[in-house]
Design an enzyme around this catalytic site. Structure first.
Site, PDB file in Angstrom:
ATOM      1  N   CYS A 106       0.834  -1.197   0.000  1.00  0.00           N
ATOM      2  CA  CYS A 106       0.000   0.000   0.000  1.00  0.00           C
ATOM      3  C   CYS A 106       0.873   1.253   0.000  1.00  0.00           C
ATOM      4  O   CYS A 106       0.616   2.198  -0.762  1.00  0.00           O
ATOM      5  CB  CYS A 106      -0.924  -0.011   1.215  1.00  0.00           C
ATOM      6  SG  CYS A 106      -2.041   1.403   1.304  1.00  0.00           S
TER       7      CYS A 106
ATOM      8  N   CYS B 221      -6.048  -3.191   7.346  1.00  0.00           N
ATOM      9  CA  CYS B 221      -7.273  -2.374   7.293  1.00  0.00           C
ATOM     10  C   CYS B 221      -8.464  -3.100   6.681  1.00  0.00           C
ATOM     11  O   CYS B 221      -9.598  -2.870   7.097  1.00  0.00           O
ATOM     12  CB  CYS B 221      -6.993  -1.074   6.548  1.00  0.00           C
ATOM     13  SG  CYS B 221      -6.564  -1.260   4.798  1.00  0.00           S
TER      14      CYS B 221
END
EC number: 2.8.1.13
Length: 380
Positions: A119, A216
């Site tokens: 990410c 997440c």
């Protein structure tokens, strides 16, 4: 006064803060909120940007996750309070293509991926960084606990002052070009308590907000359930096999297991404790064995991002320290380049549970500098 003769501001740029535009990557947590508030108070031209990485109305966006719906709301409130503009960018498709899909495929391939690194590498420090440039920002700041220091050869990456908060393992793939543009204003703080004290001083509503936990998009750390949603039918049953060839039982899908796992194997009644030592995806087998089989000395690494001053292949070997998991301290090793992006890493002290898909991060043996790193793979 010529630009190159003006004094440097706190971000190391030769201009007054009021003439320095900074894009702050705001996750909605206390760390990035403090960075934005701090820079706004110092008089910088702050622009806050928050990424919507997935549908924050879906079940995947759980409480305590990074970039969930409540986090976007919290980031917006901080921007309103401190008086700077704030934008939300829809990165759902980019995030799914660049991070989530690879995460699922890696698990199906028997690896143990680290999506937070991807990410940072493929979304935050690539697309978001380009957005910051499009906004004519002089730099981009984040709330990561890591330090950027000026060195003889340019900007260097160093571990955070607080070893308990250090995030260098997750940022090893930051390139020299990105490092020139990035700033990490919290890296010098001695503790997370110091960050929360700053948040209270600025009167931020997120001062007592809990830290995000787990990945997440993975509710409650249950990786397998997410993989099954993303890849229906992926959890095919197979055999649990001892390293000596004995079939000990059946499993409900290789995706439910990781290298080094001991609990939850479902093969009780044996005289010795057994651990997962290999995931044979092609034959749908989980291979178990005694703990000593987990010890690894040689680690193949590829996709190397090198942050040293000399070219990586300028030496036959580098004497560094390496981390093979985020929760373990660096251990001394010899790194032998094979090419500019591949190496064999020899651990001076064997490590247990080294798994394909994890990162191998290079550190200065005596000091705090990070020399980059790469990805562990099945080379042998």
């Amino acid at each position: 006064m010529p630009l190159d003769r003006q004094p440097l501001n706190s971000l190391g740029l030769p201009k007054p803060p009021s003439q320095t535009r900074v894009v702050v990557a705001m996750s909605g947590g206390v760390d990035s909120s403090v960075v934005a508030a701090m820079l706004a108070e110092e008089g910088y031209d702050v622009v806050g940007v928050t990424l919507q990485l997935y549908d924050h109305g879906a079940a995947l966006a759980k409480k305590g996750a990074c970039c969930a719906g409540i986090d976007i709301h919290d980031a917006r409130r901080v921007a309103e309070q401190m008086g700077f503009p704030h934008y939300v960018l829809d990165y759902e498709n980019i995030f799914r293509d660049a991070v989530i899909d690879e995460f699922a495929d890696s698990y199906l391939g028997g690896a143990t991926p680290v999506p937070c690194i991807r990410c940072n590498e493929r979304v935050k420090f690539k697309d978001l960084l380009e957005t910051a440039r499009d906004l004519d920002a002089d730099c981009m700041a984040t709330g990561h606990y890591i330090q950027r220091k000026a060195g003889a050869g340019g900007a260097e990456l160093h571990s955070a002052a607080d070893a308990n908060r250090d995030q260098s393992y997750f940022l090893f793939s930051t390139t020299p070009e990105q490092l020139d543009y990035l700033r990490f204003p919290l890296g010098h703080l001695e503790s997370k308590a110091a960050t929360r004290e700053l948040a209270s001083r600025y009167g931020l509503t997120v001062a007592d907000k809990p830290d995000s936990q787990d990945i997440c998009f993975v509710p409650d750390g249950n990786y397998a359930s997410v993989i099954e949603k993303l890849r229906p039918g992926a959890a095919e049953p197979g055999e649990i096999v001892h390293a000596d060839g004995r079939v000990l039982g059946e499993h409900r899908g290789v995706i439910h297991y990781t290298i080094g796992q001991r609990r939850g194997l479902g093969i009780g009644g044996l005289s010795e404790p057994l651990y997962v030592v290999k995931l044979d995806v092609d034959n749908k087998r989980v291979v178990v064995g005694p703990k000593e089989m987990l010890a690894t000395r040689k680690v193949p690494v590829r996709e190397i991002n090198w942050l040293g001053d000399e070219p990586f292949t300028s030496r036959e070997e580098w004497h560094l320290s390496v981390k093979v998991r985020s929760t373990r301290p660096p251990r001394e090793a010899i790194v032998r380049p094979i090419s500019e992006t591949e190496a064999e890493v020899e651990l001076l002290t064997p490590e247990e549970g080294v798994s394909p898909g994890q990162a191998c991060v290079f550190y200065e043996t005596e000091g705090s500098r990070i020399f980059g790193g790469g990805w562990i793979w099945r080379g042998y």
